[in-house]
Motif scaffolding. Structure first.
Motif, PDB file in Angstrom:
ATOM      1  N   ARG A 185      -6.830  66.755  31.556  1.00 38.96           N
ATOM      2  CA  ARG A 185      -6.508  65.813  30.500  1.00 38.96           C
ATOM      3  C   ARG A 185      -5.228  65.053  30.963  1.00 38.96           C
ATOM      4  O   ARG A 185      -4.801  65.228  31.981  1.00 38.96           O
ATOM      5  N   ASP A 186      -4.882  63.830  30.451  1.00 30.70           N
ATOM      6  CA  ASP A 186      -3.580  63.211  30.706  1.00 30.70           C
ATOM      7  C   ASP A 186      -2.469  64.125  30.793  1.00 30.70           C
ATOM      8  O   ASP A 186      -2.395  65.182  29.909  1.00 30.70           O
ATOM      9  N   ASP A 187      -1.620  63.946  31.490  1.00 25.58           N
ATOM     10  CA  ASP A 187      -0.395  64.960  31.825  1.00 25.58           C
ATOM     11  C   ASP A 187       0.221  65.313  30.410  1.00 25.58           C
ATOM     12  O   ASP A 187       0.755  64.189  29.703  1.00 25.58           O
ATOM     13  N   PRO A 188       0.019  66.276  29.838  1.00 25.56           N
ATOM     14  CA  PRO A 188       0.731  66.713  28.702  1.00 25.56           C
ATOM     15  C   PRO A 188       2.332  66.577  28.617  1.00 25.56           C
ATOM     16  O   PRO A 188       3.003  66.722  27.814  1.00 25.56           O
ATOM     17  N   VAL A 189       2.733  66.694  29.714  1.00 25.29           N
ATOM     18  CA  VAL A 189       4.295  66.822  30.060  1.00 25.29           C
ATOM     19  C   VAL A 189       4.954  65.279  29.679  1.00 25.29           C
ATOM     20  O   VAL A 189       4.556  64.433  30.370  1.00 25.29           O
ATOM     21  N   PRO A 190       5.779  65.265  28.721  1.00 24.19           N
ATOM     22  CA  PRO A 190       6.428  63.910  28.477  1.00 24.19           C
ATOM     23  C   PRO A 190       6.920  63.329  29.633  1.00 24.19           C
ATOM     24  O   PRO A 190       7.503  64.245  30.439  1.00 24.19           O
ATOM     25  N   LEU A 191       7.166  61.916  29.825  1.00 23.20           N
ATOM     26  CA  LEU A 191       8.005  61.391  30.600  1.00 23.20           C
ATOM     27  C   LEU A 191       9.336  61.885  30.451  1.00 23.20           C
ATOM     28  O   LEU A 191       9.829  62.012  29.437  1.00 23.20           O
ATOM     29  N   ARG A 192      10.213  61.880  31.436  1.00 23.50           N
ATOM     30  CA  ARG A 192      11.598  62.353  31.548  1.00 23.50           C
ATOM     31  C   ARG A 192      12.289  61.088  32.025  1.00 23.50           C
ATOM     32  O   ARG A 192      12.223  60.695  33.062  1.00 23.50           O
ATOM     33  N   VAL A 193      13.384  60.709  31.162  1.00 23.62           N
ATOM     34  CA  VAL A 193      14.168  59.814  31.690  1.00 23.62           C
ATOM     35  C   VAL A 193      15.749  60.186  31.583  1.00 23.62           C
ATOM     36  O   VAL A 193      15.885  60.755  30.579  1.00 23.62           O
ATOM     37  N   LEU A 194      16.417  60.037  32.791  1.00 21.86           N
ATOM     38  CA  LEU A 194      17.862  60.399  32.666  1.00 21.86           C
ATOM     39  C   LEU A 194      18.902  59.183  32.702  1.00 21.86           C
ATOM     40  O   LEU A 194      18.541  58.159  32.984  1.00 21.86           O
ATOM     41  N   LEU A 195      19.657  59.241  31.200  1.00 20.02           N
ATOM     42  CA  LEU A 195      20.336  58.271  31.071  1.00 20.02           C
ATOM     43  C   LEU A 195      21.617  58.258  31.389  1.00 20.02           C
ATOM     44  O   LEU A 195      22.369  59.346  30.746  1.00 20.02           O
ATOM     45  N   VAL A 196      22.355  57.640  32.274  1.00 15.28           N
ATOM     46  CA  VAL A 196      23.787  57.516  32.450  1.00 15.28           C
ATOM     47  C   VAL A 196      24.565  56.524  31.967  1.00 15.28           C
ATOM     48  O   VAL A 196      24.725  55.299  32.185  1.00 15.28           O
ATOM     49  N   GLU A 197      25.288  56.800  30.834  1.00 16.84           N
ATOM     50  CA  GLU A 197      25.982  55.736  29.986  1.00 16.84           C
ATOM     51  C   GLU A 197      27.270  56.811  29.290  1.00 16.84           C
ATOM     52  O   GLU A 197      26.988  57.656  28.917  1.00 16.84           O
ATOM     53  N   ASP A 198      28.263  56.300  29.565  1.00 16.49           N
ATOM     54  CA  ASP A 198      29.535  56.811  28.991  1.00 16.49           C
ATOM     55  C   ASP A 198      29.956  56.533  27.397  1.00 16.49           C
ATOM     56  O   ASP A 198      30.574  57.010  26.512  1.00 16.49           O
ATOM     57  N   LEU A 199      29.184  55.425  26.863  1.00 17.45           N
ATOM     58  CA  LEU A 199      29.469  55.042  25.407  1.00 17.45           C
ATOM     59  C   LEU A 199      28.666  55.780  24.688  1.00 17.45           C
ATOM     60  O   LEU A 199      27.260  55.509  24.740  1.00 17.45           O
ATOM     61  N   GLU A 200      29.082  56.689  23.661  1.00 14.68           N
ATOM     62  CA  GLU A 200      28.012  57.375  22.886  1.00 14.68           C
ATOM     63  C   GLU A 200      26.968  56.479  22.066  1.00 14.68           C
ATOM     64  O   GLU A 200      25.986  56.891  21.904  1.00 14.68           O
ATOM     65  N   SER A 201      27.685  55.424  21.448  1.00 16.56           N
ATOM     66  CA  SER A 201      27.065  54.672  20.389  1.00 16.56           C
ATOM     67  C   SER A 201      25.819  54.069  21.196  1.00 16.56           C
ATOM     68  O   SER A 201      24.558  53.931  20.669  1.00 16.56           O
ATOM     69  N   LEU A 202      26.207  53.292  22.600  1.00 14.21           N
ATOM     70  CA  LEU A 202      25.008  52.998  23.237  1.00 14.21           C
ATOM     71  C   LEU A 202      23.918  54.108  23.883  1.00 14.21           C
ATOM     72  O   LEU A 202      22.804  53.965  23.729  1.00 14.21           O
ATOM     73  N   ALA A 203      24.542  55.102  24.310  1.00  9.24           N
ATOM     74  CA  ALA A 203      23.599  56.340  24.666  1.00  9.24           C
ATOM     75  C   ALA A 203      22.940  56.583  23.642  1.00  9.24           C
ATOM     76  O   ALA A 203      21.331  56.949  23.909  1.00  9.24           O
ATOM     77  N   SER A 204      23.289  56.906  22.328  1.00 10.60           N
ATOM     78  CA  SER A 204      22.558  57.343  21.022  1.00 10.60           C
ATOM     79  C   SER A 204      21.125  56.290  20.846  1.00 10.60           C
ATOM     80  O   SER A 204      20.129  56.504  20.667  1.00 10.60           O
ATOM     81  N   PHE A 205      21.662  55.067  21.002  1.00 16.51           N
ATOM     82  CA  PHE A 205      20.851  53.983  20.771  1.00 16.51           C
ATOM     83  C   PHE A 205      19.609  54.130  21.674  1.00 16.51           C
ATOM     84  O   PHE A 205      18.418  54.208  21.307  1.00 16.51           O
ATOM     85  N   TYR A 206      19.882  53.947  22.967  1.00 15.11           N
ATOM     86  CA  TYR A 206      18.917  53.911  24.006  1.00 15.11           C
ATOM     87  C   TYR A 206      17.886  55.376  23.850  1.00 15.11           C
ATOM     88  O   TYR A 206      16.693  55.234  24.064  1.00 15.11           O
ATOM     89  N   ALA A 207      18.554  56.419  23.916  1.00 13.97           N
ATOM     90  CA  ALA A 207      18.033  57.598  23.795  1.00 13.97           C
ATOM     91  C   ALA A 207      17.092  57.717  22.292  1.00 13.97           C
ATOM     92  O   ALA A 207      15.847  58.052  22.278  1.00 13.97           O
ATOM     93  N   SER A 208      17.278  57.129  21.324  1.00 14.93           N
ATOM     94  CA  SER A 208      16.441  57.128  20.083  1.00 14.93           C
ATOM     95  C   SER A 208      15.164  56.306  20.253  1.00 14.93           C
ATOM     96  O   SER A 208      14.509  56.538  19.859  1.00 14.93           O
ATOM     97  N   VAL A 209      15.500  55.124  20.935  1.00 13.62           N
ATOM     98  CA  VAL A 209      14.364  54.274  21.143  1.00 13.62           C
ATOM     99  C   VAL A 209      13.342  54.754  22.040  1.00 13.62           C
ATOM    100  O   VAL A 209      12.157  54.587  21.875  1.00 13.62           O
ATOM    101  N   LEU A 210      13.738  55.722  23.111  1.00 14.17           N
ATOM    102  CA  LEU A 210      12.917  56.161  24.109  1.00 14.17           C
ATOM    103  C   LEU A 210      12.198  57.179  23.520  1.00 14.17           C
ATOM    104  O   LEU A 210      11.042  57.502  23.539  1.00 14.17           O
ATOM    105  N   ALA A 211      12.838  58.213  22.529  1.00 14.41           N
ATOM    106  CA  ALA A 211      12.354  59.292  21.809  1.00 14.41           C
ATOM    107  C   ALA A 211      11.149  58.711  20.971  1.00 14.41           C
ATOM    108  O   ALA A 211      10.253  59.577  20.759  1.00 14.41           O
ATOM    109  N   GLU A 212      11.350  57.629  20.353  1.00 13.96           N
ATOM    110  CA  GLU A 212      10.231  57.231  19.331  1.00 13.96           C
ATOM    111  C   GLU A 212       9.060  56.906  20.252  1.00 13.96           C
ATOM    112  O   GLU A 212       7.933  56.974  19.503  1.00 13.96           O
ATOM    113  N   ARG A 213       9.153  56.748  21.474  1.00 14.72           N
ATOM    114  CA  ARG A 213       7.709  56.802  22.182  1.00 14.72           C
ATOM    115  C   ARG A 213       7.388  57.779  23.154  1.00 14.72           C
ATOM    116  O   ARG A 213       6.651  57.851  24.043  1.00 14.72           O
TER     117      ARG A 213
END
Length: 528
Positions: A229-257
């Protein structure tokens, strides 16, 4: 009140590390007192959960800060900063939940139903069982249907002509598949290989067709890709960001996908996180405190085993002139702030998928489908770093097929290649999920067994050796059986990979001296 679960300890350790980070650049007595309080609180939690290593690490930080607060501290004291980072890193490591290795063999194929309407299916069933594939045998469609109503098989292999009796078998199989087995792979092994038989197989819903009788390995070679089957393991992205608000936004956008995202705010913990998280892509902010994104990218590219992971920068328009410099150190692309959510998601997904797809081609051996020599050694380097950090044991096994040269000389290289593929399949299907297997070259295979004592590794490899010895190999009219010899080396401190390889090779030579077909576990490792 219930005690907090282990993940809360990890969160407290991360909170402590974040709070203490500014002290590595500028001394602040008030902040140091706050960090000391957090460390003392963490020590109490560790004591209550009977975690002596974490308790000692937190206690050491308390004493270290208390001494500095009493003695005074100069902002330019680099030794203080280095020791503080080391102590914080140790606390984070000891607070991380331990990963338990499940010593249970697994198969990637799952249960298979074997329906024999013509011919003897017992030898095929035994052959599949050698590879750890559970097989249930049936002699009629009603039997198969009743069993499928209780447990749906991953695949159904049918021995019989689907075109026989005016396509009665084809119609019955089609009805059964549509009613009860819509997701099950159907493979037909037919004594009739004409067009009508092949057409009847298609109408029955079969995705594979082979002439019967045929070599058993051809059944496995056909079945395995059909079940992929297609690889069942989700893509993994490591986000290096010190601003909590931006990190939270980027992470939520990627998590939705459906992307698994890990955020790192402290650059000093990045390399350890890469090793444990194994991202498909790293997303870096160009501006980071105490370490620029460019510098951090350079640190990443210094590591041989991280050279192929894509790096994407998030930058501002003012930083565009530095893009050419970034390309020189191996940065793969840029996203300009503000980054629209759809652009972020599509760019990251495309790069990460491409990396995972290309990594599959680059890292695997063309003949066996296992990791190739260089990738296996890279994985060994990474596991040794993890072993050193978590203070675990790691075993490494080298396998060699006994008298393999005689097989090539007597039966030819195509038969020798088939033997290699057979052993590779047994290793791939019967090893544990935590084990990492690859081909070192020729008839040499290597297995990395994290968190595994050498005695346990010896037992597991002996089970595989017994399974391999039961497999019958064919060459023209000849049938023969083979064995392999193996050597087990181990380390408890994450030593050098070349040392581990040399020790495993020496153990293999001991096995060869004993006549082959045995597994020797190294007992004189200096790492022991």
């Amino acid at each position: 009140m219930n005690l907090p679960d282990p993940p809360s300890l990890s969160a407290r350790a991360t909170e402590l590390e974040t709070a203490a980070a500014p002290l590595t650049a500028h001394w602040n007595p008030s902040l140091a007192a706050h960090v000391l309080y957090l460390a003392l609180n963490l020590k109490c939690m560790a004591d209550s959960r009977q975690l002596p290593r974490l308790s000692e690490a937190a206690k050491g930080l308390v004493h270290f800060l208390h001494h500095r607060m009493n003695q005074g501290h100069h902002p330019a004291d680099l030794h203080f900063a280095d020791e503080l980072r080391t102590r914080l890193n140790m606390i984070v490591q000891h607070a991380a939940p331990s990963v338990k290795v499940t010593p249970i063999a697994h198969t990637s194929i799952g249960p298979v139903s074997l329906l024999a309407l013509s011919g003897d299916d017992a030898p095929l069933a035994r052959h599949l069982a050698h590879f750890g594939i559970p097989v249930e045998r049936f002699t009629s469609l009603p039997e198969l249907a009743e069993a499928a109503s209780k447990q749906v098989p991953a695949a159904v292999i049918v021995l019989g002509d689907p075109h026989a009796h005016d396509n009665q078998l084809s119609h019955a199989l089609s009805a059964l598949k549509h009613a009860m087995l819509p997701e099950t792979v159907l493979l037909i092994l037919s004594p009739d290989t004409g067009f009508e038989a092949r057409l009847a197989a298609v109408r029955a819903g079969a995705r594979g067709f082979l002439p019967w009788p045929c070599p058993f390995n051809e059944v496995l070679d056909t079945l395995t890709p059909l079940l992929t089957r297609d690889d069942p393991v989700p893509l993994r992205v490591l986000l290096v960001e010190d601003l909590e608000s931006l990190a939270s936004f980027y992470a939520s956008v990627l998590a939705e996908r459906g992307i698994d995202t890990r955020v790192v705010s402290n650059p000093h913990t990045l390399l350890d996180t890469i090793i444990t998280f194994r991202p498909d892509l790293i997303l870096l902010d160009m501006a980071l405190p105490g370490c620029s994104g460019m510098e951090l990218a350079g640190v990443i590219r210094q590591q041989r085993y991280l050279d192929n992971i894509p790096l994407l920068f998030i930058t501002s328009e003012k930083q565009r002139p530095r893009h050419l410099d970034a390309h020189d150190i191996g940065v793969d692309g840029f996203l300009i702030k503000p980054v629209p959510a759809d652009v972020l998601a599509m760019t990251v997904m495309a790069r990460a998928r491409r990396h995972r797809r290309l990594a599959g081609h680059i890292t695997t051996d063309g003949l066996t489908g296992l990791l190739n020599h260089s990738q296996l050694l890279s994985q060994l380097d990474m596991e040794l770093v993890r072993t050193r950090r978590q203070q675990e044991v790691l075993s490494f096994v080298q396998l060699n097929i006994d008298h393999f040269k005689d097989i090539n000389d007597t039966h030819g290289h195509p038969i020798g290649d088939q033997v290699l593929r057979t052993l590779a399949r047994i290793l791939r299907e019967r090893l544990r999920r935590s084990d990492i297997v690859g081909r070192l070259g020729g008839d040499e295979f290597g297995v990395i067994m994290p968190a595994t004592e050498p005695g346990q590794a010896k037992v597991l490899i002996e089970e595989l050796a017994a399974a391999f010895h039961r497999v019958a190999h064919s060459a023209n009219t000849a049938t023969f059986w083979l064995s392999f010899r193996a050597g087990v080396a181990f380390t408890r401190d994450g030593g050098e990979s070349r040392t581990l390889l040399a020790e495993a090779a020496a153990a293999v030579q001991q096995a060869k001296a004993q006549g082959g077909g045995v597994v020797v576990a190294d007992s004189v490792s200096p790492a022991a």
